[in-house]
Structure formats: C-alpha cells, structure tokens
Design an enzyme around this catalytic site. Structure first.
Site, PDB file in Angstrom:
ATOM      1  N   THR A 131      13.912  -3.487  21.201  1.00 27.68           N
ATOM      2  CA  THR A 131      13.130  -4.500  21.914  1.00 27.68           C
ATOM      3  C   THR A 131      11.912  -3.876  22.573  1.00 27.68           C
ATOM      4  O   THR A 131      11.907  -2.680  22.903  1.00 27.68           O
ATOM      5  CB  THR A 131      14.006  -5.169  22.992  1.00 27.68           C
ATOM      6  N   TYR A 174      19.253  -4.749  31.117  1.00 24.75           N
ATOM      7  CA  TYR A 174      19.041  -4.995  29.687  1.00 24.75           C
ATOM      8  C   TYR A 174      18.122  -3.938  29.081  1.00 24.75           C
ATOM      9  O   TYR A 174      18.403  -3.383  28.004  1.00 24.75           O
ATOM     10  CB  TYR A 174      18.450  -6.388  29.491  1.00 24.75           C
TER      11      TYR A 174
END
Length: 355
Positions: A131, A174
């Site tokens: 990501t 995250y």
C-alpha cells in the site's frame, strides 16, 4: 514466468475480495486453474465467491481458510505455480480499534505465506499487495498549497508523483503492519532467494467493490450519491489521490507475474498516476455531473496517517513491463456507476438515477 495453463493452479489469497476476485476472473477466463483462499468474512466476499463459481465452475477452487493459520496456507501453496497474496485487513480505522488483530492478519499472515513457499515450493513467485501507506503522511501541511479544488505539492521532485525511492515512514497500526509485511516480502527475496515482488498500490476502484467509509472510498462516494445518503469527509476535501480502474490494475499484476523470474526482489508503485489524480471535492463534482445527484456531506477531523497529497510515480513499472493505464478516471467511474446501479439501486429508483 510464462503462466502455465495446465492443472497447476495459481493461488490467490484474499481471492474473494475486490481486486482478488477480478484477478481470479481474468486468470480463469484465460484458461488457468485458480485456487482462491479466503475467510469470506468481509462484506461482499461470499457474493464474489458465488460470482466466480457461477462463471468458471471447477476452474475455481474455493478454500475457506485464514492466512493466520499456517497449516491451510502451507497446503494451498504446496502445488501452486504462483501466489498472489492479497489477503489483508485493509482499513486504517479498524487497525486503530484492534491493532493486534491488524498485525496478525497483515504481518503474521504474510509471514505464513512466505514460510509456506520457502519450506515447500521455493520456486513459486509471490506477488504481494502492499500500500502507499508505507510512505506515511509523506507531506505535512506546509508542503502543499491549494490550487482551485485540490492541494498541490510544493516540492518539484514530486512532479511525477511519489517514487519507490521515497523513504518509508509507517504511520498508524495499519501502516506498520503492511509496512512490516512489505519489508518481509522484500527481504525473503534477498535472504532466502524467493522470487517476490511488492506492489505498493494506491486507490483501485471498479466493479465487485463493496465500498465503505473505511475502505474503497470512490465506490463509497458513488454509492452514497446513488442512495442519497449523507457522506462524511475526513479532512477538508482538498486532499488528492490517484485512482486506477481495476482492469488496469489486473493488467499490471499479470504483466509483473509474466516476468516474475526476472523481477524478483523488486518493488513497484501501482496507481493511476498524475493523469488520473483527483481531490475528494473534485470527485464529488464529477459524481454529481455523472449521476445528477448532489452529495450531502459534512466534514470531520483528519484521521491518523491521512495524506494531504499522494500520487504514484509508476514509471518504474511502465519501464519494467510496458504497462500504462488504459482507462481515464471519468471512463472508469462510468463503468463503476453502471455496476453499482445494477447491483444496489432498487428497480423503482433506477429510472430516476439513470435519467
């Protein structure tokens, strides 16, 4: 590698998620055997699983399992010709509520996949869905200025977007869990000789995406407009992201898979680039133009790790595999609008939405 269209399967973890099921559909349509490993816990996963089975029958093998459990991952990976690892906890907000669970899925789950391949199938390439959050907030408030309805970076070195050479700065649980996994995947290529490739993805959107406030924001915005539901904007709406239509993302993944033997150890940014960048406010205007529905929205505080500006520099990927996005944002949004309208809007409302 040249994809083998025999009975030797390609394993996709998280294969009933949005990107995973689009990858599985493309590979099965090309004649490949596909194993899909998924917990089916996320919203829309069961529907995506049924969609895949209805289209491809026995060419899709569904394995209901969790990447946090080493044994089923080992069994599934043992005979795979390649592994596309997309199983993940995908929301910053959920990572704030349950940091341990976020770590177990993203970091430990990825380590289980790497170990399964290292111990039982070391020649199989692994492509990992990372990501842009590994770059952290990237730019502080002083590093951007407003131009019309969007932020623009002040640093001229960002003229082509954020490159893979940018320093990592994990931000939020995250970001830490995905960043740890990202670096484990890279290091297993350097230390153990695995053929791994990291795909640091920006905003991917398109059909089969069940967007929510926490993840899949383009689909969430569009679905809110179609349903005439109020929307919360975290931040001021001038923040910018680049967006990539899902079939373009699949093209990139399979282009890298085709050359995984020579690209082992590489890291690539994957996104729409500058030509497909958009601010939240600009997206709301575009949705209003396409649907005729004005979004009802309010503002809330920025969330931890929210980036005021992020656009992927995809030149390394383009050079490596000859890939370029084919869909412009307005084209992809039209296709997503058609799918969401067909799937979510009641028949009595469709005439009003599509008029």
């Amino acid at each position: 590698m040249s994809i083998d269209k025999t009975d030797r399967p390609i394993l996709i973890t998280g294969g009933c998620g949005f990107i995973g099921c689009n990858l599985a559909d493309r590979l099965a349509s090309q004649g490949c055997a596909v194993k899909v490993l998924d917990t089916l816990a996320r919203g829309g996963a069961r529907e995506n699983a049924q969609w895949l089975k209805s289209r491809h029958g026995n060419r899709i093998e569904l394995i209901i399992a969790d990447v946090r459990e080493p044994a089923p991952v080992m069994v599934a990976a043992r005979d795979a010709q390649a592994i596309l690892h997309l199983a993940a906890q995908v929301a910053v907000t959920d990572s704030l509520v349950d940091p341990v669970g976020d770590f177990e899925i993203n970091a430990r789950g990825t380590l289980n996949v790497l170990e399964a391949v290292r111990l039982s199938n070391i020649d199989a390439p692994i492509l990992f869905a990372s990501t842009n959050k590994v770059y952290g907030r990237l730019i502080d408030d002083r590093g951007v200025f407003r131009e019309a309805e969007r932020y623009v970076p002040a640093d001229p070195q960002l003229a082509h977007g954020v490159s893979e050479e940018s320093p990592l700065d994990f931000y939020s649980p995250y970001g830490c869990s995905k960043g740890s996994a990202d670096q484990y995947v890279r290091d297993y290529a350097r230390v153990f000789g695995l053929r791994t490739v990291v795909m640091r993805m920006s905003c991917i959107y398109g059909p089969r995406q069940f967007g929510t406030e926490d993840q899949g924001w383009i689909a969430h915005f569009l679905l809110s407009a179609l349903r005439k539901q109020p929307l919360t904007i975290f931040g001021d709406g001038y923040q910018v992201r680049d967006a990539l239509y899902v079939s373009d993302a699949v093209d990139a993944w399979l282009g890298v898979l085709d050359r995984a033997m020579e690209l082992g150890g590489r890291i690539f940014n994957l996104g729409g680039g500058l030509s497909n960048s958009i601010s939240l406010r600009e997206l709301m205007n575009l949705i209003a133009d396409q649907t005729g529905a004005n979004l009802d929205y309010s503002f809330a505080d920025w969330r931890p790790g929210d980036q005021p500006w992020y656009v992927s520099d995809t030149r390394a990927l383009s050079k490596a595999v000859g890939w370029h996005p084919r869909f412009r944002l307005h084209e992809g949004l039209t296709l997503l609008n058609e799918w969401l309208t067909e799937r979510f809007v009641s028949p009595s409302d469709k005439h009003e939405v599509l008029a």
